[in-house]
Write a protein that holds these residues in place. Structure first.
Motif, PDB file in Angstrom:
ATOM      1  N   LEU A 241      17.782  48.191  30.219  1.00 32.36           N
ATOM      2  CA  LEU A 241      16.914  49.321  29.899  1.00 32.36           C
ATOM      3  C   LEU A 241      16.728  50.243  31.101  1.00 32.36           C
ATOM      4  O   LEU A 241      16.634  51.463  30.947  1.00 32.36           O
ATOM      5  N   VAL A 242      16.680  49.654  32.279  1.00 34.00           N
ATOM      6  CA  VAL A 242      16.486  50.460  33.485  1.00 34.00           C
ATOM      7  C   VAL A 242      17.801  51.062  33.963  1.00 34.00           C
ATOM      8  O   VAL A 242      17.799  51.940  34.833  1.00 34.00           O
ATOM      9  N   THR A 243      18.919  50.611  33.381  1.00 39.05           N
ATOM     10  CA  THR A 243      20.277  51.070  33.753  1.00 39.05           C
ATOM     11  C   THR A 243      20.540  50.861  35.236  1.00 39.05           C
ATOM     12  O   THR A 243      20.812  51.802  35.984  1.00 39.05           O
ATOM     13  N   VAL A 244      20.460  49.610  35.630  1.00 38.99           N
ATOM     14  CA  VAL A 244      20.708  49.245  37.021  1.00 38.99           C
ATOM     15  C   VAL A 244      22.173  48.855  37.167  1.00 38.99           C
ATOM     16  O   VAL A 244      22.678  47.987  36.443  1.00 38.99           O
ATOM     17  N   ASN A 245      22.857  49.507  38.098  1.00 36.86           N
ATOM     18  CA  ASN A 245      24.236  49.153  38.415  1.00 36.86           C
ATOM     19  C   ASN A 245      24.220  48.122  39.543  1.00 36.86           C
ATOM     20  O   ASN A 245      24.031  48.458  40.711  1.00 36.86           O
ATOM     21  N   THR A 246      24.395  46.888  39.178  1.00 42.78           N
ATOM     22  CA  THR A 246      24.300  45.814  40.151  1.00 42.78           C
ATOM     23  C   THR A 246      25.399  44.798  39.903  1.00 42.78           C
ATOM     24  O   THR A 246      25.945  44.705  38.784  1.00 42.78           O
ATOM     25  N   ASP A 247      25.729  44.054  40.951  1.00 45.93           N
ATOM     26  CA  ASP A 247      26.717  42.979  40.808  1.00 45.93           C
ATOM     27  C   ASP A 247      26.048  41.639  40.492  1.00 45.93           C
ATOM     28  O   ASP A 247      26.675  40.589  40.590  1.00 45.93           O
ATOM     29  N   LEU A 248      24.785  41.693  40.099  1.00 46.04           N
ATOM     30  CA  LEU A 248      24.050  40.483  39.747  1.00 46.04           C
ATOM     31  C   LEU A 248      24.528  39.978  38.388  1.00 46.04           C
ATOM     32  O   LEU A 248      24.393  40.661  37.369  1.00 46.04           O
ATOM     33  N   THR A 249      25.101  38.797  38.363  1.00 40.08           N
ATOM     34  CA  THR A 249      25.632  38.224  37.131  1.00 40.08           C
ATOM     35  C   THR A 249      24.612  37.278  36.498  1.00 40.08           C
ATOM     36  O   THR A 249      23.573  36.956  37.091  1.00 40.08           O
ATOM     37  N   THR A 250      24.934  36.836  35.288  1.00 42.02           N
ATOM     38  CA  THR A 250      24.046  35.901  34.600  1.00 42.02           C
ATOM     39  C   THR A 250      23.952  34.574  35.347  1.00 42.02           C
ATOM     40  O   THR A 250      22.873  33.970  35.436  1.00 42.02           O
ATOM     41  N   ILE A 251      25.074  34.124  35.896  1.00 41.44           N
ATOM     42  CA  ILE A 251      25.057  32.865  36.646  1.00 41.44           C
ATOM     43  C   ILE A 251      24.228  33.017  37.914  1.00 41.44           C
ATOM     44  O   ILE A 251      23.534  32.069  38.326  1.00 41.44           O
ATOM     45  N   ASP A 252      24.275  34.185  38.538  1.00 42.75           N
ATOM     46  CA  ASP A 252      23.422  34.428  39.708  1.00 42.75           C
ATOM     47  C   ASP A 252      21.949  34.317  39.342  1.00 42.75           C
ATOM     48  O   ASP A 252      21.145  33.733  40.089  1.00 42.75           O
ATOM     49  N   LEU A 253      21.587  34.877  38.192  1.00 40.59           N
ATOM     50  CA  LEU A 253      20.193  34.793  37.760  1.00 40.59           C
ATOM     51  C   LEU A 253      19.766  33.353  37.517  1.00 40.59           C
ATOM     52  O   LEU A 253      18.670  32.942  37.912  1.00 40.59           O
ATOM     53  N   VAL A 254      20.634  32.569  36.875  1.00 37.54           N
ATOM     54  CA  VAL A 254      20.306  31.158  36.645  1.00 37.54           C
ATOM     55  C   VAL A 254      20.117  30.430  37.971  1.00 37.54           C
ATOM     56  O   VAL A 254      19.207  29.597  38.119  1.00 37.54           O
ATOM     57  N   ALA A 255      20.963  30.749  38.950  1.00 37.65           N
ATOM     58  CA  ALA A 255      20.848  30.096  40.258  1.00 37.65           C
ATOM     59  C   ALA A 255      19.544  30.466  40.954  1.00 37.65           C
ATOM     60  O   ALA A 255      18.808  29.584  41.433  1.00 37.65           O
ATOM     61  N   PHE A 256      19.236  31.774  41.004  1.00 41.20           N
ATOM     62  CA  PHE A 256      18.016  32.199  41.700  1.00 41.20           C
ATOM     63  C   PHE A 256      16.755  31.694  40.996  1.00 41.20           C
ATOM     64  O   PHE A 256      15.800  31.270  41.654  1.00 41.20           O
ATOM     65  N   LEU A 257      16.742  31.728  39.679  1.00 40.83           N
ATOM     66  CA  LEU A 257      15.569  31.266  38.944  1.00 40.83           C
ATOM     67  C   LEU A 257      15.434  29.747  38.969  1.00 40.83           C
ATOM     68  O   LEU A 257      14.335  29.225  38.778  1.00 40.83           O
ATOM     69  N   GLY A 258      16.529  29.036  39.212  1.00 41.65           N
ATOM     70  CA  GLY A 258      16.473  27.580  39.258  1.00 41.65           C
ATOM     71  C   GLY A 258      15.978  27.015  40.573  1.00 41.65           C
ATOM     72  O   GLY A 258      15.667  25.813  40.653  1.00 41.65           O
ATOM     73  N   TYR A 259      15.865  27.865  41.596  1.00 37.96           N
ATOM     74  CA  TYR A 259      15.378  27.379  42.890  1.00 37.96           C
ATOM     75  C   TYR A 259      13.894  27.011  42.860  1.00 37.96           C
ATOM     76  O   TYR A 259      13.422  26.291  43.740  1.00 37.96           O
ATOM     77  N   LYS A 260      13.172  27.494  41.868  1.00 35.26           N
ATOM     78  CA  LYS A 260      11.736  27.180  41.828  1.00 35.26           C
ATOM     79  C   LYS A 260      11.471  25.714  41.528  1.00 35.26           C
ATOM     80  O   LYS A 260      10.388  25.199  41.819  1.00 35.26           O
ATOM     81  N   TYR A 261      12.450  25.011  40.946  1.00 37.07           N
ATOM     82  CA  TYR A 261      12.248  23.586  40.653  1.00 37.07           C
ATOM     83  C   TYR A 261      12.088  22.755  41.924  1.00 37.07           C
ATOM     84  O   TYR A 261      11.480  21.690  41.886  1.00 37.07           O
ATOM     85  N   VAL A 262      12.619  23.258  43.033  1.00 36.27           N
ATOM     86  CA  VAL A 262      12.472  22.526  44.299  1.00 36.27           C
ATOM     87  C   VAL A 262      11.003  22.459  44.705  1.00 36.27           C
ATOM     88  O   VAL A 262      10.474  21.395  45.054  1.00 36.27           O
TER      89      VAL A 262
END
Length: 312
Positions: free
Chosen positions: A208-229
């Motif tokens: 919706l914000v039309t962000v041109n980024t190289d952030l992939t879905t797997i990157d998001l899963v990795a970054f969001l999964g760090y909170k379990y530590v």
């Protein structure tokens, strides 16, 4: 003297010889004349080319297994060759199409870690305040493997942290006499559902914000999964020192993950402004900044929501 006796005396006595019975000469390969039935085993063995066994009856040796006899059949050999060709074709078809559904090649990159990287990454998650360089290193327009760059995202730590979180949650429930397989499964599925909702919400916001980024879905899963530590640390301290230890450690981990996400995602979502060194201005850049802050702020809230009921 009797005439019969004189006649017998005058006539020479004929010598009787024993009668001879002609016995047919047995040629080579013929049956024994004293044998009741003909032995045809030799002829069969000669016709089929089989070797005479130790018993002399012409059967194959006892060491010949049924599998060997089956494999000697040309029909079975042809069937095996056909089956092997089908298996090879199936494997080739799977190898060609598996990347359409599961990016195996990309997943190998996220699991390319070693012990040194894991130690540095855990230290970065607990103490992100001392880290200065947050840029991901590239080599020929390709990010280097995580074991060579502590800033690179990985899936090893999030996966192991998620599994450990479920196990620690089961331990906490067991110490409170509330453990059950259904409750543990509910805990795991709840954490996984929240992670999925996070990823979908961020992807929708980026669209919706039309962000041109190289952030992939797997990157998001990795970054969001760090909170379990941090969640694991909070639960363990709660089991050892009660709610005081839980709130102290979880509070520290919440602040650490907030700083970590801000410094990491700003280089992904605000990549254009950060690369040009231009201050964040304009409505679009403001939306990108708000999105980064929202993602970072959601991590402490979920950490508390998924752990507070495990400490009594």
């Amino acid at each position: 003297m009797h005439p019969a006796g004189s006649a017998a005396a005058g006539t020479p006595r004929q010598r009787k010889w024993p009668s001879k019975r002609r016995i047919p000469v047995s040629h080579q390969g013929m049956a024994d004349p004293h044998q009741l039935f003909d032995d045809t085993s030799s002829a069969q063995s000669q016709g089929y080319g089989a070797q005479r066994g130790p018993s002399g009856l012409g059967y194959p040796p006892a060491s010949a297994s049924p599998q060997a006899a089956f494999l000697a059949d040309p029909v079975s050999n042809m069937a095996m060759a056909y089956g092997s060709s089908l298996a090879a074709q199936g494997k080739e078809l799977v190898d060609k199409n598996i990347d359409r559904f599961i990016p195996v090649t990309k997943l190998k990159y996220y699991f390319a870690v070693d012990t040194l990287y894991v130690g540095k990454k855990l230290g970065l998650l607990f103490f992100p305040y001392l880290h200065q360089d947050w840029e991901v290193q590239y080599q020929q327009d390709t990010p280097v493997a995580p074991r060579f760059d502590v800033n690179a995202p990985d899936l090893y730590i999030p996966a192991m942290a998620f599994i450990t979180y479920v196990l620690v949650a089961g331990l906490a429930l067991g110490t409170q006499d509330r453990f059950s397989p259904d409750l543990l499964g509910l805990q795991a599925s709840s954490a996984l559902a929240w992670l999925t909702l996070e990823v979908l919400a961020i992807l929708l916001s980026l669209y919706l914000v039309t962000v041109n980024t190289d952030l992939t879905t797997i990157d998001l899963v990795a970054f969001l999964g760090y909170k379990y530590v941090g969640m694991i640390g909070g639960i363990l301290m709660g089991l050892l020192f009660g709610k005081i230890g839980y709130y102290l450690v979880l509070g520290w981990c919440c602040m650490s993950i907030f700083v970590f996400m801000i410094r990491t995602l700003r280089l992904k979502i605000l990549a254009e402004a950060a690369a040009e060194g231009v201050p964040v201005r304009g409505a679009r850049n403001q939306l990108r900044m708000y999105l980064t802050m929202a993602v970072a702020a959601a991590q402490p809230l979920l950490m508390y929501w998924l752990t507070f009921h495990l400490v009594r």
